[in-house]
Design a protein around this motif. Sequence first.
Motif: not given
Length: 423
Positions: A342-367
């Motif tokens: 999740d930590a790596v996925n969050l940062m990669l999505c933050g710079v616009g590279f990873a294609r999608e957030l993990t389900p747990s990151n989706q919940r964290r960010i939505a909250l």
Amino acid sequence: MASVCHEFVWGIFMNSTRITIAIVGSGLSLTLSAAYLAEKLQYLKPIILAVQLPEDESDEDFSFSFPPFSEPISPILRQQLAESSLRKIDLYTPSSPAGLGFNFSTYGVVSAGVSFPQAYQICVQNVADFPKYDRFLEEKAPGIIYNRKSVADDYRRLAVKKDVVLIPCKSVQVIKDEGKIISLETSDGQRVTADYFIDCSAKGKLMSCVQERVRVSDEIMPSWSVARKRISGVSSAISCTFKFASSQMISTINYGHTSYEKTADFNGGEANAEYFQFPWLGNCIAVGRGFAEIPEFLIDLNRILEKQLMVLSWLIGVNSQTVYSERHFNTLSNRYLDEAVDAVNLMLCGVGFARELTPSNQRRIALFQSSAGTVKENNVFISENSWTGLFHAAGYKPTNTNAFAASTSVNQIVGRTKSLISR
């Protein structure tokens, strides 16, 4: 029960009734595992055989750890506090081009009903030029930067003092029957049998003979390649930075007038995020890099190794029925891995590279975006407040707070929040 086919060793273990543990790996992961389990399981008087494979490139890397340290690594690292203290890690992203300070401490507590992220959101909405988010980091306890190879040598000496038998070899062959490991045969012709085989080798050389590795989706974690560079003559200041730009993540550690730079390029490469779904299966237990392969960012594989060793020391050798021990160990191991991914996925999505957030990151960010709230979890690497630091670094901002925070006096919240500034 256990034997190593060299006469000078074989005689020691012949007719033994003690539990035998064979650990296979190299570098710090091997020596740390051997020394720690020898200490924690001493009441069982185990025979511990450390099968030492050739070191790989990652054994030369530097790592860092912040308090509270995981138990296995702390004794030696605490001795190095004076010479290798690290106050924070600077994260450079498009959202934080000047850098955002991060460590594993909290950002402070405003009140029982208003969390720090909620208070900060109210402050930036009502006060011009309010201090940056990372100004509020607690820095009472410094972290540690350490050289893996150097610390591995220290733990090797500890392991030998605790009667661990080291068996150097170039490779091992796994001999199994119906999915269970029967023995190992080294490249030197030694035959090693044991009650438990612990695999901390790169890519899980033992466990891969028992089960297939599972790959993390490319949409969540693309494949990558790693390049290392060392530059001499830099500042004597101790520091650690991560720079996220496009498809690259560049980590730099300055230590001892030398800069150690490691670049992970996510535009493709030979490395894939993979893991074993059942890190404890039968008599084989995969830990650390034997369990998973991930980009080492805020949580490296040594941190996962330490957590797994702690759990294992509670479970191993309790009784001959290991079904529930396996389930508990596997559940916790996968939880630790999920957080690292999740930590790596969050940062990669933050710079616009990873294609999608993990389900747990989706919940964290939505909250977080809806209420500046965070998911409260126990027994984790990154605290709930520290996740908010990563959100800010990755460019995610809240749009609202909860009703209690919104109804509290703005002046009171601003005053209490400002009082938390630690630097």
